[in-house]
Structures are given as C-alpha cells and as structure tokens.
Write a protein that holds these residues in place. Structure first.
Motif, PDB file in Angstrom:
ATOM      1  N   ARG A  79       0.833  -1.205   0.000  1.00 30.15           N
ATOM      2  CA  ARG A  79       0.000   0.000   0.000  1.00 30.15           C
ATOM      3  C   ARG A  79       0.867   1.254   0.000  1.00 30.15           C
ATOM      4  N   ALA A  83       1.035   3.888  -3.125  1.00 27.51           N
ATOM      5  CA  ALA A  83       0.620   5.273  -2.904  1.00 27.51           C
ATOM      6  C   ALA A  83       1.705   6.267  -3.312  1.00 27.51           C
ATOM      7  N   SER A 179      -1.618   8.693   8.923  1.00 27.32           N
ATOM      8  CA  SER A 179      -1.536   9.096   7.521  1.00 27.32           C
ATOM      9  C   SER A 179      -1.698   7.872   6.619  1.00 27.32           C
ATOM     10  N   PRO A 181      -2.068   5.481   3.533  1.00 25.04           N
ATOM     11  CA  PRO A 181      -1.663   5.633   2.127  1.00 25.04           C
ATOM     12  C   PRO A 181      -2.884   5.854   1.235  1.00 25.04           C
ATOM     13  N   HIS A 182      -2.823   6.869   0.404  1.00 23.25           N
ATOM     14  CA  HIS A 182      -3.924   7.196  -0.493  1.00 23.25           C
ATOM     15  C   HIS A 182      -3.669   6.562  -1.854  1.00 23.25           C
ATOM     16  N   ALA A 184      -5.823   6.768  -4.547  1.00 20.65           N
ATOM     17  CA  ALA A 184      -6.540   7.439  -5.638  1.00 20.65           C
ATOM     18  C   ALA A 184      -7.513   6.494  -6.328  1.00 20.65           C
ATOM     19  N   ARG A 215     -11.019  -1.432   5.371  1.00 21.17           N
ATOM     20  CA  ARG A 215     -10.024  -0.912   4.433  1.00 21.17           C
ATOM     21  C   ARG A 215     -10.576  -0.861   3.017  1.00 21.17           C
ATOM     22  N   ARG A 218     -12.744   2.032   2.215  1.00 18.49           N
ATOM     23  CA  ARG A 218     -12.102   3.350   2.168  1.00 18.49           C
ATOM     24  C   ARG A 218     -11.573   3.700   0.776  1.00 18.49           C
ATOM     25  N   TYR A 219     -11.552   2.735  -0.120  1.00 15.45           N
ATOM     26  CA  TYR A 219     -11.021   2.988  -1.456  1.00 15.45           C
ATOM     27  C   TYR A 219     -12.170   3.098  -2.460  1.00 15.45           C
TER      28      TYR A 219
END
Length: 260
Positions: A79, A83, A179, A181-182, A184, A215, A218-219
């Motif tokens: 992840r 990211a 924080s 991991p993003h 997108a 999790r 969240r995406y």
C-alpha cells in the motif's frame, strides 16, 4: 505482477499463486533483505524502508504498469509503495493483510504474543526443527519451491530478520493510522481468510476480517472478498482465491485499455 510476502516469508511462499497466474503476465517474486538469497540490511527494517526497497525493485523492472500483491505484513508494505506512485499501479491485491484499523494489533497482548512467537521460532531454528513446524506448508508447495524454502526459510538468519522487522511494528502501524496511504483510483481487492489458524482464533479472525472490510470500503474501487477455505497462510491454503482476484484485475485493466 510483483509479490510481497509477510514477516520472514521468502519468494518461495508464492509458488502456487505465481504458477496459477504466470500465463497471463510477467510475475516477479523476490526476497527482502535478510531473507532467502538477499543480503542483510544493516539499517532499521521499518515499513517505510522496506517499501523503499520494493520501489527500487519496480524502478529496475521498468515503467509498469504493475499489479502488486501483498500478504500479511506485505499488505501495508505494498500500500505504501503503490501510494508513492499510483500512476504506475494497475491494481493491488491484499491477501489477509495486517491493517492498522484493527485495534488488537496495538494491544500489549499482541506484543507478548509476538515475543513468545519469536522466541519459540528462534529456538526451533537454532536446533534445526523450525521447518518441521511448517511441514504442511512445505508439502503443499511444488518440490523446487519447497526445497528452497526448507534450505533458506527456517534459518537463524531468517529469524533475526523477522525480529528486526518486528521492532518498528507499533510505530509503523501508528504512522499508518495518522496518515493512511492514499491510492486514488487504483483498484484494490482485500481478501480475508475464512478459517482460523494458529495465533488467529475466532475472535482475532473476526477482528481481522472487520479491519479488511473497513479498508476496502475506504477505497473508491475497493473490493472485499472472503476465501472460505483459506487460513492466514493464504498463499498456500488459498492460492486459488488470490489468483482469481489477480486475474480479475488483469481483465479489468485490459478492458480499460481497449475502451481507451
């Protein structure tokens, strides 16, 4: 496709999944520093440092796109890596991953369990008996992968690497909470094991699965799947469900290219 293992897991652990998907794309398994055939890293084995190692590997492999597959502690590792450069990631598959949203992972009882497990594993490695504890795993693997794992995966050196990776677990999980991991628009599949196993009783299994569902939700392109016959050793006990999700993402990426 690049595969990332959990604590102390070498490349050989992925043999069943790798062989199931190799006809569809190039597959890469590797040993993290201090495991298998890779030399020891004298630095701290933090999650960020290991993600940096994986990013270096991807850089040597080319521009991508890559599909990253991570098991257990390899889950947050991929992840982080994805990211850092989501534009070159076609998808992520997390197989029964460690997830920072599971409160149990930060409890003192988990640290005690880790210490006990490390002491027992190191002791068995010193007397040459650790491989016996994983005889069912070894029996399920192809003969060449089993031979490599038997020779490389149950050594004192591997257990020292495992201890080094455990040192920063609390700090790494805390950082992930602060924080996350993003990813997108990257498609992410989170697979939960459906069976209990050593170290994961029914309560732990329920909490882990809930963290996986959290999790995936969240995406934007998250998906949560249960592997009913798999336990936490999913690359060996549930390779088919991992392979199916990998192939689904490959088909999705191919369809997107055609429509584009």
């Amino acid at each position: 496709m690049v595969f990332e293992g959990g604590l102390a897991a070498s490349r050989s652990y992925w043999a069943l999944v790798q062989s199931a998907v190799a006809a569809r794309a190039t597959t890469v398994v590797y040993d993290r520093s201090g495991l298998g055939r890779s030399p020891r890293d004298p630095g701290a084995r933090t999650l960020g440092r290991m993600a940096g190692d994986l990013a270096d590997l991807l850089g040597h492999l080319g521009p991508g796109p890559f599909l990253l597959v991570g098991h257990s502690w390899g889950g947050p590792l991929v992840r982080l890596t994805a990211a850092a450069a989501p534009e070159r990631i076609a998808g992520v598959v997390l197989a029964d991953p460690t997830d920072e949203s599971c409160d149990l992972l930060l409890e003192p009882s988990m640290r005690r369990q880790e210490r006990i497990g490390q002491l027992v594993s190191s002791g068995l490695a010193h007397v040459g008996l650790l491989a016996h504890a994983y005889r069912e795993v070894l029996a399920a693997l192809p003969s060449d992968a089993a031979a490599d794992m038997r020779e490389e995966g149950f050594t004192v050196r591997a257990m020292r690497t495992r201890a080094a990776e455990l040192v920063s677990v609390v700090a790494d999980l805390t950082a992930l909470r602060e924080s996350p991991p993003h990813l997108a628009d990257v498609p992410v599949t989170v697979i939960s094991a459906g069976r209990t196993s050593v170290g994961m009783n029914a309560r732990v299994r329920e909490l882990a699965t809930a963290s996986h569902a959290h999790r995936a939700a969240r995406y934007p392109r998250g998906r949560h799947v249960i592997g009913p016959q798999a336990d936490h050793m999913m690359p060996v006990t549930g390779p088919d469900v991992i392979a199916a999700e990998i192939l689904r993402l490959i088909d999705g990426a191919a369809g997107a290219e055609e429509s584009g």
